[in-house]
Design an enzyme around this catalytic site. Structure first.
Site, PDB file in Angstrom:
ATOM      1  N   GLU A   1       0.597  -1.097  -0.017  1.00  0.00           N
ATOM      2  CA  GLU A   1       0.017   0.057   0.051  1.00  0.00           C
ATOM      3  C   GLU A   1       0.810   1.273   0.049  1.00  0.00           C
ATOM      4  O   GLU A   1       2.097   1.155   0.510  1.00  0.00           O
ATOM      5  CB  GLU A   1      -0.823   0.021   1.321  1.00  0.00           C
ATOM      6  CG  GLU A   1      -0.235  -0.479   2.463  1.00  0.00           C
ATOM      7  CD  GLU A   1       0.748   0.264   3.220  1.00  0.00           C
ATOM      8  OE1 GLU A   1       0.735   1.566   2.969  1.00  0.00           O
ATOM      9  OE2 GLU A   1       1.641  -0.366   3.653  1.00  0.00           O
TER      10      GLU A   1
ATOM     11  N   GLY B   1       6.666   0.086   3.604  1.00  0.00           N
ATOM     12  CA  GLY B   1       5.462  -0.145   3.107  1.00  0.00           C
ATOM     13  C   GLY B   1       5.709  -0.284   1.177  1.00  0.00           C
ATOM     14  O   GLY B   1       6.736  -0.831   1.085  1.00  0.00           O
ATOM     15  N   GLU B   2       4.620   0.026   0.496  1.00  0.00           N
ATOM     16  CA  GLU B   2       4.596  -0.051  -1.100  1.00  0.00           C
ATOM     17  C   GLU B   2       5.145  -1.265  -1.431  1.00  0.00           C
ATOM     18  O   GLU B   2       5.391  -1.697  -2.429  1.00  0.00           O
ATOM     19  CB  GLU B   2       5.616   1.107  -1.603  1.00  0.00           C
ATOM     20  CG  GLU B   2       7.246   0.876  -1.032  1.00  0.00           C
ATOM     21  CD  GLU B   2       8.003   1.880  -1.704  1.00  0.00           C
ATOM     22  OE1 GLU B   2       9.032   1.666  -2.394  1.00  0.00           O
ATOM     23  OE2 GLU B   2       7.605   3.070  -1.809  1.00  0.00           O
ATOM     24  N   GLY B   3       4.773  -2.415  -0.508  1.00  0.00           N
ATOM     25  CA  GLY B   3       4.797  -3.944  -0.927  1.00  0.00           C
ATOM     26  C   GLY B   3       6.327  -4.253  -0.902  1.00  0.00           C
ATOM     27  O   GLY B   3       6.859  -5.501  -1.399  1.00  0.00           O
TER      28      GLY B   3
END
Length: 342
Positions: A166, A308-310
């Protein structure tokens, strides 16, 4: 979810998917265990790599398992609560980071390239943040259901493992509020620095989480309602993607705290709803360990990451691919002409 997205859904219909989720494929699991016992190594010598290969086989429903088309799906959404000043960065950073993903300049781009994974970035109506959940529900039922349905679209035919991540300024506040509402305790138990807040900003963040949960908890009907009240578009999309992956027999690797909080919505509705998921890494966000324990998951890696951001899920993908490669590619004792133990 673009501003003109036609996707619509009903939250009760999505709840109903829990009753038709496929169970573990026991035949595939047993076949994987049998093959593992015949490979040219002492039993258990590859440790968790062996259980990971079995997990992939079980949820793909095939032995040997294969990872030929992995996808990393990053959902981006904005949160009205961010205007309270709970983050170290302004809300505009969400769209700026989406542009960075699209230009190939983020960490997750490099990790996807390193692990031969397809990256898809999904914008969730960035010009229309959720409502400030200290004033009322973050989303209407229709908005929440539509975001979940949009997330389901990430699970296309042919995807054989899905990593979820996300991007959204303010979503660690949303994640903390969800965890607090779902698992109790105090607001400070679940609230961490996120993008690096300290001092008075951290105190404000804890206060906001406490106020939001105090406001909404008495009226919450279930965990899906908690998501509607305290979540975000991108967190709802993650929950939807997890559900669709289960229906499609696609194993899932979750990223850090916010992603795990989104998944926890399903766990609270059905403790077996996340059996096809693993947590890719333990975030440096302090409450992530507590949340993983609450849902019974042992993170695969602990590298002190909190991006974050995978990114953590993408790193973990490399380990899972290694597990599958060993399980599928190693010779058996019979094939190699090596004597097994007596």
């Amino acid at each position: 979810m673009s501003d003109d997205a036609p996707v619509k859904a009903d939250l009760d219909e999505i709840r109903g998917l829990l009753s038709v989720m496929p169970k573990a494929d026991e035949a595939a699991r047993d076949a994987a265990r049998a093959r593992e016992g015949q490979l040219t190594k002492p039993p258990g010598a590859l440790g968790r790599l062996e259980t990971l290969a079995e997990w992939v086989a079980t949820w793909q429903g095939r032995t040997p398992p294969r990872i030929e088309r992995p996808r990393v799906a990053v959902f981006a959404g904005n949160h009205g609560v961010a205007y309270k000043g709970v983050s170290a960065y302004p809300i505009a950073v969400t769209a700026q980071m989406v542009a960075n993903f699209q230009a190939g300049g983020a960490a997750v781009n490099q990790l996807c390239a390193a692990n031969d994974a397809e990256l898809r970035v999904y914008e969730m109506a960035l010009d229309h943040p959720t409502a400030d959940f200290t004033d009322g529900p973050a989303m209407t039922e229709e908005e929440c259901a539509t975001a979940m349905a949009y997330g389901m679209m990430a699970v296309e035919e042919g995807i054989d493992i899905l990593c979820l991540g996300e991007m959204g300024i303010g979503n660690s506040t949303s994640a903390a509020a969800l965890a607090h509402a779902l698992f109790g305790g105090k607001a400070q138990d679940w609230t961490g620095p996120g993008t690096g807040v300290t001092g008075s900003t951290m105190e404000l963040k804890i206060q906001v989480v406490d106020e939001a949960v105090t406001r909404h908890l008495p009226e919450m009907t279930d965990s899906f309602d908690a998501l509607r009240r305290l979540g975000g578009h991108e967190l709802a999309a993650i929950a939807g993607a997890i559900l669709a992956a289960r229906v499609g027999r696609v194993p899932v690797i979750l990223d850090g705290y916010a992603c795990t909080a989104a998944a926890s919505i399903l766990y609270r509705a059905d403790p077996h709803a996340l059996d096809h998921c693993i947590v890719g890494h333990l975030s440096a966000e302090p409450s992530h360990r507590r949340l993983c324990e609450a849902i019974g998951k042992q993170p695969l890696l602990d590298f002190g990451m909190r991006l974050g951001e995978g990114s953590g899920a993408a790193v973990a993908l490399g380990i899972v691919k290694s597990a599958v490669a060993c399980h599928s590619g190693m010779a058996t004792f019979a094939e190699a002409g090596v004597s097994d133990k007596d």
